[in-house]
Write a protein that holds these residues in place. Structure first.
Motif, PDB file in Angstrom:
ATOM      1  N   PHE A  82      38.657  38.581  39.067  1.00  0.00           N
ATOM      2  CA  PHE A  82      39.389  39.810  39.374  1.00  0.00           C
ATOM      3  C   PHE A  82      40.648  39.493  40.168  1.00  0.00           C
ATOM      4  O   PHE A  82      41.717  40.045  39.910  1.00  0.00           O
ATOM      5  N   LEU A  83      40.549  38.605  41.143  1.00  0.00           N
ATOM      6  CA  LEU A  83      41.717  38.223  41.925  1.00  0.00           C
ATOM      7  C   LEU A  83      42.791  37.591  41.045  1.00  0.00           C
ATOM      8  O   LEU A  83      43.984  37.697  41.339  1.00  0.00           O
ATOM      9  N   ALA A  84      42.360  36.951  39.972  1.00  0.00           N
ATOM     10  CA  ALA A  84      43.318  36.296  39.083  1.00  0.00           C
ATOM     11  C   ALA A  84      44.252  37.288  38.390  1.00  0.00           C
ATOM     12  O   ALA A  84      45.320  36.910  37.899  1.00  0.00           O
ATOM     13  N   LEU A  85      43.862  38.564  38.369  1.00  0.00           N
ATOM     14  CA  LEU A  85      44.705  39.579  37.739  1.00  0.00           C
ATOM     15  C   LEU A  85      45.867  39.995  38.633  1.00  0.00           C
ATOM     16  O   LEU A  85      46.762  40.707  38.192  1.00  0.00           O
ATOM     17  N   ASP A  86      45.849  39.576  39.891  1.00  0.00           N
ATOM     18  CA  ASP A  86      46.890  39.944  40.847  1.00  0.00           C
ATOM     19  C   ASP A  86      47.614  38.681  41.310  1.00  0.00           C
ATOM     20  O   ASP A  86      47.042  37.846  42.010  1.00  0.00           O
ATOM     21  N   ARG A  89      46.935  34.941  45.098  1.00  0.00           N
ATOM     22  CA  ARG A  89      46.747  33.522  44.815  1.00  0.00           C
ATOM     23  C   ARG A  89      46.016  32.804  45.951  1.00  0.00           C
ATOM     24  O   ARG A  89      45.101  32.010  45.717  1.00  0.00           O
ATOM     25  N   ASP A  90      46.394  33.068  47.196  1.00  0.00           N
ATOM     26  CA  ASP A  90      45.769  32.382  48.328  1.00  0.00           C
ATOM     27  C   ASP A  90      44.304  32.783  48.487  1.00  0.00           C
ATOM     28  O   ASP A  90      43.447  31.945  48.803  1.00  0.00           O
ATOM     29  N   ARG A  91      43.990  34.067  48.275  1.00  0.00           N
ATOM     30  CA  ARG A  91      42.596  34.518  48.348  1.00  0.00           C
ATOM     31  C   ARG A  91      41.766  33.852  47.255  1.00  0.00           C
ATOM     32  O   ARG A  91      40.624  33.431  47.491  1.00  0.00           O
ATOM     33  N   MET A  92      42.346  33.737  46.070  1.00  0.00           N
ATOM     34  CA  MET A  92      41.634  33.103  44.970  1.00  0.00           C
ATOM     35  C   MET A  92      41.386  31.620  45.261  1.00  0.00           C
ATOM     36  O   MET A  92      40.297  31.096  45.020  1.00  0.00           O
ATOM     37  N   ALA A  93      42.385  30.948  45.815  1.00  0.00           N
ATOM     38  CA  ALA A  93      42.234  29.536  46.156  1.00  0.00           C
ATOM     39  C   ALA A  93      41.123  29.345  47.184  1.00  0.00           C
ATOM     40  O   ALA A  93      40.334  28.395  47.099  1.00  0.00           O
ATOM     41  N   GLY A 100      28.555  43.018  29.963  1.00  0.00           N
ATOM     42  CA  GLY A 100      29.353  42.223  30.889  1.00  0.00           C
ATOM     43  C   GLY A 100      30.053  41.065  30.221  1.00  0.00           C
ATOM     44  O   GLY A 100      31.185  40.715  30.570  1.00  0.00           O
ATOM     45  N   ARG A 101      29.411  40.449  29.230  1.00  0.00           N
ATOM     46  CA  ARG A 101      30.009  39.315  28.546  1.00  0.00           C
ATOM     47  C   ARG A 101      31.055  39.746  27.531  1.00  0.00           C
ATOM     48  O   ARG A 101      32.002  39.010  27.255  1.00  0.00           O
ATOM     49  N   PHE A 102      30.881  40.910  26.951  1.00  0.00           N
ATOM     50  CA  PHE A 102      31.780  41.353  25.890  1.00  0.00           C
ATOM     51  C   PHE A 102      33.142  41.778  26.417  1.00  0.00           C
ATOM     52  O   PHE A 102      34.177  41.396  25.883  1.00  0.00           O
ATOM     53  N   TYR A 103      33.158  42.602  27.461  1.00  0.00           N
ATOM     54  CA  TYR A 103      34.416  43.163  27.931  1.00  0.00           C
ATOM     55  C   TYR A 103      35.179  42.155  28.795  1.00  0.00           C
ATOM     56  O   TYR A 103      34.587  41.486  29.633  1.00  0.00           O
ATOM     57  N   PRO A 104      36.506  42.076  28.619  1.00  0.00           N
ATOM     58  CA  PRO A 104      37.314  41.181  29.462  1.00  0.00           C
ATOM     59  C   PRO A 104      37.377  41.695  30.898  1.00  0.00           C
ATOM     60  O   PRO A 104      37.051  42.851  31.179  1.00  0.00           O
ATOM     61  N   THR A 105      37.827  40.837  31.807  1.00  0.00           N
ATOM     62  CA  THR A 105      37.771  41.132  33.238  1.00  0.00           C
ATOM     63  C   THR A 105      38.470  42.431  33.612  1.00  0.00           C
ATOM     64  O   THR A 105      37.967  43.199  34.427  1.00  0.00           O
ATOM     65  N   PHE A 106      39.636  42.700  33.026  1.00  0.00           N
ATOM     66  CA  PHE A 106      40.420  43.850  33.475  1.00  0.00           C
ATOM     67  C   PHE A 106      39.773  45.191  33.140  1.00  0.00           C
ATOM     68  O   PHE A 106      40.173  46.227  33.686  1.00  0.00           O
ATOM     69  N   ILE A 107      38.741  45.191  32.258  1.00  0.00           N
ATOM     70  CA  ILE A 107      38.008  46.428  31.975  1.00  0.00           C
ATOM     71  C   ILE A 107      36.497  46.217  32.056  1.00  0.00           C
ATOM     72  O   ILE A 107      35.731  47.049  31.578  1.00  0.00           O
ATOM     73  N   ARG A 108      36.056  45.123  32.671  1.00  0.00           N
ATOM     74  CA  ARG A 108      34.618  44.815  32.657  1.00  0.00           C
ATOM     75  C   ARG A 108      33.799  45.850  33.424  1.00  0.00           C
ATOM     76  O   ARG A 108      32.825  46.398  32.894  1.00  0.00           O
ATOM     77  N   ALA A 109      34.152  46.133  34.668  1.00  0.00           N
ATOM     78  CA  ALA A 109      33.389  47.124  35.444  1.00  0.00           C
ATOM     79  C   ALA A 109      33.497  48.499  34.801  1.00  0.00           C
ATOM     80  O   ALA A 109      32.533  49.274  34.795  1.00  0.00           O
ATOM     81  N   ASN A 110      34.666  48.801  34.249  1.00  0.00           N
ATOM     82  CA  ASN A 110      34.868  50.073  33.572  1.00  0.00           C
ATOM     83  C   ASN A 110      33.995  50.170  32.320  1.00  0.00           C
ATOM     84  O   ASN A 110      33.366  51.200  32.051  1.00  0.00           O
ATOM     85  N   GLY A 111      33.943  49.069  31.539  1.00  0.00           N
ATOM     86  CA  GLY A 111      33.127  49.062  30.331  1.00  0.00           C
ATOM     87  C   GLY A 111      31.652  49.203  30.643  1.00  0.00           C
ATOM     88  O   GLY A 111      30.930  49.974  29.996  1.00  0.00           O
ATOM     89  N   ILE A 112      31.186  48.449  31.649  1.00  0.00           N
ATOM     90  CA  ILE A 112      29.785  48.556  32.057  1.00  0.00           C
ATOM     91  C   ILE A 112      29.520  49.950  32.633  1.00  0.00           C
ATOM     92  O   ILE A 112      28.483  50.567  32.369  1.00  0.00           O
ATOM     93  N   GLY A 113      30.477  50.454  33.416  1.00  0.00           N
ATOM     94  CA  GLY A 113      30.323  51.781  34.010  1.00  0.00           C
ATOM     95  C   GLY A 113      30.229  52.876  32.972  1.00  0.00           C
ATOM     96  O   GLY A 113      29.376  53.770  33.069  1.00  0.00           O
ATOM     97  N   TRP A 114      31.109  52.824  31.959  1.00  0.00           N
ATOM     98  CA  TRP A 114      31.057  53.840  30.908  1.00  0.00           C
ATOM     99  C   TRP A 114      29.769  53.748  30.100  1.00  0.00           C
ATOM    100  O   TRP A 114      29.180  54.773  29.742  1.00  0.00           O
TER     101      TRP A 114
END
Length: 456
Positions: free
Chosen positions: A205-209, A213-217, A371-385
């Protein structure tokens, strides 16, 4: 001047080894799922005591169970959106706090109308925690064990759901049914504090922002302590990020058929699952089946789910969803058998355990597949829906069950009706497996659009 060092974030995640960080992460997520499961099933164990205390008919509790699942539907969708927008960690904290507030308030309910409204609020918290926990667990796990990881996390949910039997048996005689919701309010507050203090945000998720970068590292070094990162190190991430209406993304790029079939399986199976978990203690308890036996039989449903979920997760990690469909099909006669067991305790225990293996074990792996099917940018949304739409079944299961119970149907007929939803789930899941087979033989985790490369 030497070239900057390049780190592939996905490779770090795929090749990580079990260590202190992974154990801490798993423990925190298990605690969050335990709290979620405890509160979700608390009304089912409290129902017999509430019915006796308030002098109301059994069927009246059906709308209370349905109200809780309406809240779950709202929470899964709304907080699933928040999980993709603001992060998994914060959404888990919000869900826990909402859950705690309404659980404490439930202790003071004195009528059905108030209880129904409070269950909607509690359901929002419960429904909001699961999508972000599943998304975070998926994003920190290597693909080879993602389904098994989700199964492990959902042990926490099943353990929480089952623990209500212990509370109702040991503490109700001393403190009344209100103690269930006192515990249900304290646990999520403690969990929220632990999550705030120790849970890392999803590195994917951090990789989308680009600003994170520092938090991800920092998280990557915790995943793999041997990594040596400096300000010049380039972090390469294989993740796609798209703007626009998030729901639309669930139907774009070949996802529409998968999304609709997944929703159909969720609706049908959750209808059966919630009927079993909410009504089973009340329906089974009778002159010939004492409270302790009814509670034990109910506990065997989630216990069976743990065993069935593990077996099915190993198939799913190898790319096949067909065994999940077979499990749902086997659940049809097993659910029907619960009503035909009569006074035979061994047969009743076998039927409830087997039904749990099929119904809950299959549901566990639906979470993993989503969880495996949906990409990260919509994963929680896909699981939520998926969970949100599935809660239509969760609402209908207890409500329809209440109506059927109100008709004083014999148990054999009642559980024949309860066997219909697993049949529908099996049909839809076989269609999912067929879709998988026709998409160039790719496992469902690969049906999503290929992610793009990002450099941070």
């Amino acid at each position: 001047m030497p070239a900057a060092k390049i780190i592939d974030v996905n490779e770090v995640i795929e090749h990580q080894k079990l260590g202190r960080f992974q154990i801490m992460l798993g423990a925190l997520l298990l605690v969050a799922m335990f709290v979620d499961g405890f509160e979700a099933q608390a009304p089912g164990f409290a129902a017999p005591a509430i019915i006796k205390d308030w002098g109301i008919p059994r069927a009246a509790m059906g709308f209370v169970f349905g109200a809780g699942n309406l809240g779950l539907m709202l929470g899964a969708v709304l907080l699933g959106i928040l999980g993709d927008r603001f992060g998994r960690k914060g959404t888990i904290v919000v869900g826990c706090l909402v859950l705690a507030v309404f659980s404490f308030m439930t202790m003071y309910a004195t009528d059905l109308t108030t209880l129904r409204l409070l269950r909607i609020g509690s359901g929002i918290g419960v429904g909001g925690v699961l999508p972000s926990v599943i998304a975070l667990g998926t994003e920190f796990s290597p693909k080879r064990v993602q389904a098994t990881t989700i199964w492990t996390l959902l042990i926490g949910y099943q353990a929480g759901a089952s623990s209500g039997a212990l509370v109702s048996t040991l503490l109700f005689p001393l403190y009344g049914w209100q103690v269930m919701f006192l515990i249900g309010g304290i646990l999520p507050i403690v969990t929220a504090l632990l999550v705030l203090a120790f849970l890392p945000e999803s590195v994917r998720f951090l990789a989308l922002d680009s600003a994170a970068r520092d938090r991800m590292a920092s998280v990557l070094v915790r995943i793999e302590p041997r990594l040596r990162l400096n300000p010049d190190t380039r972090l390469i991430v294989h993740e796609e990020k798209k703007s626009g209406f998030r729901l639309a993304h669930l139907f774009n790029e070949g996802r529409a058929a998968f999304t609709l079939l997944l929703w159909a399986v969720y609706v049908a199976n959750l209808m059966a699952l919630q009927f079993l978990l909410t009504w089973l203690p009340t329906v089974l308890e009778s002159a010939t089946v004492p409270h302790g036996i009814a509670a034990t039989a109910t506990v065997l449903v989630p216990a069976g789910g743990i065993v069935g979920g593990l077996i099915l997760s190993r198939f799913l990690d190898h790319g096949s969803i067909r065994p999940v469909a077979i499990a749902f099909a086997l659940g049809v006669p097993l659910v029907a058998l619960i009503g035909s067991a009569g006074d035979s305790m061994p047969l009743l225990m076998l039927a409830t355990f087997g039904a749990g293996c099929a119904v809950i074990g299959g549901q566990t792996n639906l979470h993993a597949a989503a969880g495996r099917f949906y990409p990260t940018f919509i994963r929680a949304n896909g699981i939520g829906w998926a969970n949100g739409v599935g809660r239509v079944g969760s609402i209908l299961g207890p409500v329809i069950g209440g109506v059927l119970i109100g008709l004083n149907l014999p148990s054999s007929q009642l559980f024949l009706f309860a066997a219909v939803p697993p049949l529908c789930a099996a049909i839809a899941c076989f269609a999912l497996a067929r879709l998988q087979a026709h998409r160039l033989g790719a496992p469902e985790a690969d049906l999503a659009a290929q992610p793009s490369h990002q450099s941070l």
